[in-house]
Design a protein around this motif. Structure first.
Motif, PDB file in Angstrom:
ATOM      1  N   ALA A  89       0.830  -1.206   0.000  1.00 31.18           N
ATOM      2  CA  ALA A  89       0.000   0.000   0.000  1.00 31.18           C
ATOM      3  C   ALA A  89       0.863   1.254   0.000  1.00 31.18           C
ATOM      4  CB  ALA A  89      -0.932  -0.013   1.214  1.00 31.18           C
ATOM      5  N   GLU A  90       1.863   1.273   0.850  1.00 31.46           N
ATOM      6  CA  GLU A  90       2.743   2.443   0.916  1.00 31.46           C
ATOM      7  C   GLU A  90       3.557   2.581  -0.374  1.00 31.46           C
ATOM      8  OE1 GLU A  90       4.280   4.507   4.716  1.00 31.46           O
ATOM      9  OE2 GLU A  90       5.605   2.807   4.309  1.00 31.46           O
ATOM     10  N   TYR A  91       3.947   1.460  -0.959  1.00 29.85           N
ATOM     11  CA  TYR A  91       4.674   1.484  -2.232  1.00 29.85           C
ATOM     12  C   TYR A  91       3.808   2.109  -3.328  1.00 29.85           C
ATOM     13  CZ  TYR A  91       6.945  -0.380  -6.446  1.00 29.85           C
ATOM     14  OH  TYR A  91       7.535  -0.520  -7.680  1.00 29.85           O
ATOM     15  N   ILE A  92       2.546   1.690  -3.401  1.00 30.71           N
ATOM     16  CA  ILE A  92       1.642   2.239  -4.418  1.00 30.71           C
ATOM     17  C   ILE A  92       1.480   3.749  -4.239  1.00 30.71           C
ATOM     18  CG2 ILE A  92      -0.734   2.218  -5.272  1.00 30.71           C
ATOM     19  CD1 ILE A  92      -0.805  -0.789  -4.413  1.00 30.71           C
ATOM     20  N   ARG A  93       1.297   4.174  -3.014  1.00 28.28           N
ATOM     21  CA  ARG A  93       1.072   5.608  -2.740  1.00 28.28           C
ATOM     22  C   ARG A  93       2.300   6.446  -3.043  1.00 28.28           C
ATOM     23  NH1 ARG A  93      -2.202   8.766   0.842  1.00 28.28           N
ATOM     24  NH2 ARG A  93      -1.768  10.935   0.292  1.00 28.28           N
ATOM     25  N   THR A  94       3.487   5.940  -2.723  1.00 24.68           N
ATOM     26  CA  THR A  94       4.691   6.769  -2.793  1.00 24.68           C
ATOM     27  C   THR A  94       5.538   6.548  -4.041  1.00 24.68           C
ATOM     28  OG1 THR A  94       5.986   5.174  -1.498  1.00 24.68           O
ATOM     29  CG2 THR A  94       4.827   6.910  -0.279  1.00 24.68           C
ATOM     30  N   LYS A  95       5.373   5.404  -4.698  1.00 29.77           N
ATOM     31  CA  LYS A  95       6.255   5.075  -5.821  1.00 29.77           C
ATOM     32  C   LYS A  95       5.546   5.039  -7.173  1.00 29.77           C
ATOM     33  CE  LYS A  95       9.707   4.422  -2.981  1.00 29.77           C
ATOM     34  NZ  LYS A  95      10.784   5.441  -2.865  1.00 29.77           N
ATOM     35  N   LEU A  96       4.220   5.155  -7.183  1.00 29.62           N
ATOM     36  CA  LEU A  96       3.468   5.088  -8.434  1.00 29.62           C
ATOM     37  C   LEU A  96       2.676   6.384  -8.630  1.00 29.62           C
ATOM     38  CD1 LEU A  96       2.111   1.403  -8.215  1.00 29.62           C
ATOM     39  CD2 LEU A  96       4.250   2.230  -9.242  1.00 29.62           C
ATOM     40  N   PRO A  97       3.331   7.444  -9.079  1.00 29.15           N
ATOM     41  CA  PRO A  97       2.684   8.756  -9.153  1.00 29.15           C
ATOM     42  C   PRO A  97       1.516   8.834 -10.125  1.00 29.15           C
ATOM     43  CG  PRO A  97       4.830   8.796 -10.240  1.00 29.15           C
ATOM     44  CD  PRO A  97       4.744   7.489  -9.510  1.00 29.15           C
ATOM     45  N   ASN A  98       1.429   7.928 -11.079  1.00 25.24           N
ATOM     46  CA  ASN A  98       0.323   7.958 -12.032  1.00 25.24           C
ATOM     47  C   ASN A  98      -0.939   7.298 -11.493  1.00 25.24           C
ATOM     48  OD1 ASN A  98       1.717   9.278 -14.128  1.00 25.24           O
ATOM     49  ND2 ASN A  98       2.643   7.355 -14.788  1.00 25.24           N
ATOM     50  N   CYS A  99      -0.804   6.533 -10.421  1.00 21.24           N
ATOM     51  CA  CYS A  99      -1.927   5.745  -9.907  1.00 21.24           C
ATOM     52  C   CYS A  99      -2.891   6.632  -9.109  1.00 21.24           C
ATOM     53  CB  CYS A  99      -1.415   4.601  -9.038  1.00 21.24           C
ATOM     54  SG  CYS A  99      -2.699   3.382  -8.643  1.00 21.24           S
ATOM     55  N   LYS A 100      -4.174   6.550  -9.448  1.00 21.16           N
ATOM     56  CA  LYS A 100      -5.207   7.331  -8.771  1.00 21.16           C
ATOM     57  C   LYS A 100      -6.148   6.486  -7.918  1.00 21.16           C
ATOM     58  CE  LYS A 100      -6.751   9.192 -12.659  1.00 21.16           C
ATOM     59  NZ  LYS A 100      -7.523  10.072 -13.577  1.00 21.16           N
ATOM     60  N   ALA A 101      -6.112   5.150  -8.123  1.00 21.14           N
ATOM     61  CA  ALA A 101      -7.092   4.313  -7.431  1.00 21.14           C
ATOM     62  C   ALA A 101      -6.638   2.863  -7.411  1.00 21.14           C
ATOM     63  CB  ALA A 101      -8.453   4.419  -8.114  1.00 21.14           C
ATOM     64  N   VAL A 102      -7.195   2.125  -6.449  1.00 20.28           N
ATOM     65  CA  VAL A 102      -6.999   0.679  -6.372  1.00 20.28           C
ATOM     66  C   VAL A 102      -8.370   0.037  -6.211  1.00 20.28           C
ATOM     67  CG1 VAL A 102      -4.646   0.733  -5.444  1.00 20.28           C
ATOM     68  CG2 VAL A 102      -6.595   0.841  -3.868  1.00 20.28           C
ATOM     69  N   ALA A 103      -8.508  -1.187  -6.733  1.00 15.77           N
ATOM     70  CA  ALA A 103      -9.773  -1.908  -6.641  1.00 15.77           C
ATOM     71  C   ALA A 103      -9.465  -3.364  -6.327  1.00 15.77           C
ATOM     72  CB  ALA A 103     -10.545  -1.794  -7.952  1.00 15.77           C
ATOM     73  N   ILE A 104     -10.304  -3.981  -5.483  1.00 14.44           N
ATOM     74  CA  ILE A 104     -10.021  -5.354  -5.064  1.00 14.44           C
ATOM     75  C   ILE A 104     -11.298  -6.192  -5.057  1.00 14.44           C
ATOM     76  CG2 ILE A 104     -10.301  -4.932  -2.581  1.00 14.44           C
ATOM     77  CD1 ILE A 104      -7.748  -6.742  -2.226  1.00 14.44           C
ATOM     78  N   ASP A 105     -11.127  -7.485  -5.315  1.00 17.19           N
ATOM     79  CA  ASP A 105     -12.252  -8.419  -5.395  1.00 17.19           C
ATOM     80  C   ASP A 105     -12.551  -9.068  -4.046  1.00 17.19           C
ATOM     81  OD1 ASP A 105      -9.874  -9.868  -5.361  1.00 17.19           O
ATOM     82  OD2 ASP A 105     -10.655 -11.484  -6.614  1.00 17.19           O
ATOM     83  N   THR A 106     -12.428  -8.313  -2.975  1.00 19.86           N
ATOM     84  CA  THR A 106     -12.754  -8.775  -1.626  1.00 19.86           C
ATOM     85  C   THR A 106     -13.556  -7.679  -0.926  1.00 19.86           C
ATOM     86  OG1 THR A 106     -10.739  -7.868  -0.627  1.00 19.86           O
ATOM     87  CG2 THR A 106     -10.622 -10.121  -1.496  1.00 19.86           C
ATOM     88  N   LEU A 107     -14.023  -7.972   0.279  1.00 12.31           N
ATOM     89  CA  LEU A 107     -14.862  -7.003   0.990  1.00 12.31           C
ATOM     90  C   LEU A 107     -14.087  -5.806   1.523  1.00 12.31           C
ATOM     91  CD1 LEU A 107     -17.292  -9.345   2.944  1.00 12.31           C
ATOM     92  CD2 LEU A 107     -17.777  -7.965   0.918  1.00 12.31           C
ATOM     93  N   SER A 108     -12.760  -5.925   1.598  1.00  7.68           N
ATOM     94  CA  SER A 108     -11.958  -4.802   2.077  1.00  7.68           C
ATOM     95  C   SER A 108     -10.567  -4.865   1.471  1.00  7.68           C
ATOM     96  CB  SER A 108     -11.855  -4.811   3.607  1.00  7.68           C
ATOM     97  OG  SER A 108     -11.019  -3.760   4.059  1.00  7.68           O
ATOM     98  N   ILE A 109      -9.966  -3.718   1.271  1.00  8.08           N
ATOM     99  CA  ILE A 109      -8.590  -3.624   0.790  1.00  8.08           C
ATOM    100  C   ILE A 109      -7.610  -4.081   1.866  1.00  8.08           C
ATOM    101  CG2 ILE A 109      -8.074  -1.276   1.575  1.00  8.08           C
ATOM    102  CD1 ILE A 109      -7.389  -2.464  -1.994  1.00  8.08           C
TER     103      ILE A 109
END
Length: 228
Positions: free
Chosen positions: A138-158
């Motif tokens: 999660a921290e990697y996505i937020r800090t290392k992927l500047p183009n990413c605006k959203a995440v989606a998952i096939d479970t009831l919670s991230i």
């Protein structure tokens, strides 16, 4: 040539929801069959039931409500399906992300853990000990992927709920917290159905939230353009 598919689940009375949440209700108000002039119904639904999107206010009292998130954050030009088959209490790791060459161009990551297969066949399993994004990922996505605006998952919670209670919902904060990180906040879509995307080339995606003033989430559908 392309076509559009939906990855949000339909809404209906008594649909499966996270254990302990209020049941979804659809009550008839007017019915032609009873002599009324039209058919009309009343929907009662928790904002995190079924396919939904979390706004920052879900975990931060001074975070943006769903009505204040820019509409551009719901439009995606480079969606990426991350195939990460996992069992109970499994974690999506940074290594799983880095296996994808397109990772740094993606503006939404759609996680296919395979757990969606239990939603209609064994909801008790689907609702308990489901896979989730690891705190490190999660921290990697937020800090290392500047183009990413959203995440989606096939479970009831991230987030793994047992870990969340111990860490103060670290994973949700990694995406939603506007104070802890300098990078822009990210949206979280939960309880999505990636089945229509498997073995498809993704072209674009978009969603449209209900603009519920000063609130924490919206029931939502996500439409993805795929190669036909």
């Amino acid at each position: 040539m392309s076509k559009y598919v939906e990855i949000g689940y339909p809404i209906y009375a008594g649909m499966p929801v996270f254990p302990g949440l209020p049941e979804v209700k659809l009550d008839p108000r007017e019915r032609l069959s009873k002599g009324d002039e039209w058919n009309g119904s009343v929907l009662t639904i928790y904002l995190h039931a079924g396919t939904h999107v979390d706004a920052p206010w879900h975990h931060l009292n001074n975070g943006k409500g769903i009505d204040a998130v820019p509409i551009e954050d719901f439009i995606y030009r480079s969606p990426l399906l991350i195939d990460c088959p996992l069992g109970a209490d499994g974690f999506i790791t940074t290594a799983m992300l880095e296996a994808y060459e397109e990772l740094h161009e993606a503006d939404i990551l759609i996680f296919n853990t395979g757990y969606w297969k239990y939603r209609d066949t064994d909801f008790e399993q689907y609702a308990n000990h489901f896979p989730a994004v690891s705190p490190e990922a999660a921290e990697y996505i937020r800090t290392k992927l500047p183009n990413c605006k959203a995440v989606a998952i096939d479970t009831l919670s991230i987030e793994n709920m047992t870990e969340a209670k111990r860490t103060g919902f670290f994973v949700h904060h990694a995406f939603l917290d506007h104070e802890k990180y300098k990078e822009p906040t990210m949206l979280i879509y939960e309880d999505i159905n990636p089945a229509p995307l498997i073995d498809k080339k993704l072209i674009s995606a978009f969603a449209a939230p209900l603009r519920i003033k000063d609130h924490d989430a919206s029931i939502i559908n996500i439409i993805v353009e795929v190669e036909a």
